[in-house]
Design a protein around this motif. Sequence first.
Motif, PDB file in Angstrom:
ATOM      1  N   SER A  70      -2.744   7.803   0.954  1.00 23.36           N
ATOM      2  CA  SER A  70      -2.320   8.808   1.533  1.00 23.36           C
ATOM      3  C   SER A  70      -1.917   8.734   3.200  1.00 23.36           C
ATOM      4  CB  SER A  70      -3.668   9.833   1.681  1.00 23.36           C
ATOM      5  OG  SER A  70      -3.983   9.958   0.511  1.00 23.36           O
ATOM      6  N   ILE A  71      -0.872   9.770   3.420  1.00 21.07           N
ATOM      7  CA  ILE A  71      -0.301   9.876   4.782  1.00 21.07           C
ATOM      8  C   ILE A  71      -1.153  10.665   5.723  1.00 21.07           C
ATOM      9  CG2 ILE A  71       1.874  10.390   6.014  1.00 21.07           C
ATOM     10  CD1 ILE A  71       3.393   9.971   3.237  1.00 21.07           C
ATOM     11  N   GLU A  72      -1.699  10.252   6.789  1.00 22.70           N
ATOM     12  CA  GLU A  72      -2.532  10.925   7.490  1.00 22.70           C
ATOM     13  C   GLU A  72      -1.862  11.375   9.013  1.00 22.70           C
ATOM     14  OE1 GLU A  72      -5.185  11.757   6.064  1.00 22.70           O
ATOM     15  OE2 GLU A  72      -5.793  10.423   4.640  1.00 22.70           O
ATOM     16  N   ASP A  73      -2.392  12.133   9.702  1.00 26.47           N
ATOM     17  CA  ASP A  73      -1.915  12.300  10.989  1.00 26.47           C
ATOM     18  C   ASP A  73      -1.999  11.322  11.739  1.00 26.47           C
ATOM     19  OD1 ASP A  73      -1.299  14.991  10.305  1.00 26.47           O
ATOM     20  OD2 ASP A  73      -3.261  15.788  11.231  1.00 26.47           O
ATOM     21  N   TRP A  91      -2.370   5.665   7.598  1.00 25.51           N
ATOM     22  CA  TRP A  91      -2.451   5.870   6.321  1.00 25.51           C
ATOM     23  C   TRP A  91      -3.550   5.476   5.853  1.00 25.51           C
ATOM     24  CZ3 TRP A  91       2.158   5.767   3.050  1.00 25.51           C
ATOM     25  CH2 TRP A  91       3.561   5.747   3.909  1.00 25.51           C
ATOM     26  N   SER A  92      -4.050   5.828   4.635  1.00 26.71           N
ATOM     27  CA  SER A  92      -5.403   5.571   4.316  1.00 26.71           C
ATOM     28  C   SER A  92      -5.482   5.163   2.622  1.00 26.71           C
ATOM     29  CB  SER A  92      -6.483   6.929   4.410  1.00 26.71           C
ATOM     30  OG  SER A  92      -5.894   8.070   3.684  1.00 26.71           O
ATOM     31  N   VAL A 135      -1.248  -1.742   9.673  1.00 26.59           N
ATOM     32  CA  VAL A 135      -0.113  -2.032   9.112  1.00 26.59           C
ATOM     33  C   VAL A 135      -0.058  -3.335   8.187  1.00 26.59           C
ATOM     34  CG1 VAL A 135       2.136  -2.750   9.989  1.00 26.59           C
ATOM     35  CG2 VAL A 135       1.103  -0.729  10.966  1.00 26.59           C
ATOM     36  N   GLU A 136      -0.810  -4.423   8.736  1.00 32.22           N
ATOM     37  CA  GLU A 136      -0.870  -5.452   8.071  1.00 32.22           C
ATOM     38  C   GLU A 136      -1.433  -5.459   6.895  1.00 32.22           C
ATOM     39  OE1 GLU A 136       0.925  -8.268   8.799  1.00 32.22           O
ATOM     40  OE2 GLU A 136       1.633  -7.013  10.400  1.00 32.22           O
ATOM     41  N   GLU A 137      -2.497  -4.717   6.841  1.00 37.75           N
ATOM     42  CA  GLU A 137      -3.119  -4.606   5.271  1.00 37.75           C
ATOM     43  C   GLU A 137      -2.280  -3.795   4.612  1.00 37.75           C
ATOM     44  OE1 GLU A 137      -7.915  -3.851   6.959  1.00 37.75           O
ATOM     45  OE2 GLU A 137      -6.535  -2.088   6.779  1.00 37.75           O
ATOM     46  N   CYS A 147       0.919  -1.130   0.248  1.00 38.35           N
ATOM     47  CA  CYS A 147       0.195   0.086  -0.118  1.00 38.35           C
ATOM     48  C   CYS A 147       0.935   1.192  -0.162  1.00 38.35           C
ATOM     49  CB  CYS A 147      -0.930   0.132   1.371  1.00 38.35           C
ATOM     50  SG  CYS A 147      -2.378  -1.167   1.047  1.00 38.35           S
ATOM     51  N   ARG A 148       1.893   1.305   0.618  1.00 41.90           N
ATOM     52  CA  ARG A 148       2.811   2.386   0.733  1.00 41.90           C
ATOM     53  C   ARG A 148       3.359   2.821  -0.619  1.00 41.90           C
ATOM     54  NH1 ARG A 148       5.429   3.151   6.553  1.00 41.90           N
ATOM     55  NH2 ARG A 148       3.723   2.478   7.861  1.00 41.90           N
TER      56      ARG A 148
END
Length: 276
Positions: free
Chosen positions: A238-241, A245-246, A256-258, A231-232
């Motif tokens: 998108s990087i969120e506060d 991550w979304s 994290v596992e997703e 995903c990264r």
Amino acid sequence: MVLIPKKVCELTDILDNVLINDKPRPYLGLSSIGGPCRRSLYYSFHWAHHDSISQRLQRIFSTGHFMEDFMIASLKNTGYIVSREQEEIIGAFGHVKGHIDGTVKGIPGYEDEELLVEFKTMNDANFKKLKREGVRMSKPVHYSQMQMYMSGLELKRALYFAYNKNDSHYYTEIVELDKHFVAEKERSIFNLFTDELIPERIGGGVSTWHECRFCNFKSICHDGAPIARNCRTCVHHSIEDDGRWSCALSGQDINVEEQRKGCKDWEIEPTLNGET
């Protein structure tokens, strides 16, 4: 000369070279941000490439952890107070973290002051270089790590405590907080998360540059290896506060596992194809 039996050689090879699957951290470590290459930090944060590590390398890391306990005992047995061991420091929207070795009180000249303490082990050549040049010049990554920790804990000074693995000598140095250095590092990390382009290569972009030759990301940065699929590295993230991550497709946060698994709709993040 007596030859070592072949089976013993095979055992040594196994114990040294069998690979261990070491999953990447879900955050950018404060212990890594002081290096000269921001591009490698970008790759690391986005899990762009992942290598397993050898058992020999794992033993080197473990030796450092074992010696940390030994060095803490040296301080405590001499009457100094060590506390706050492995306390977590969080910065940059929750995406940058670190864990301090501890703090110490009672150090001569600073008896009433709490100092950050950072323990390191090194070989004789690095130890001698440290003694000649000091930590800022000889170990800039360690210097940066201490600066960010001191800032996070609102401490003014750190004790850098190094151990020579060849002869068991110690080296100690007091490091002062440098607020301008910290501010520059914080800007650099913020830009790493927000810039639209991947940071430039160091060393003029040549793979033979000394810091590139042994970099974990050389294969994707210089040699054309494929980017890891997760995903990264996907265009839809998108990087969120708060360290989140979304996914734009699902409209949901992804844990994290997703993130590690990714999905069938993966498309490479365009910045990871950057040729800068």
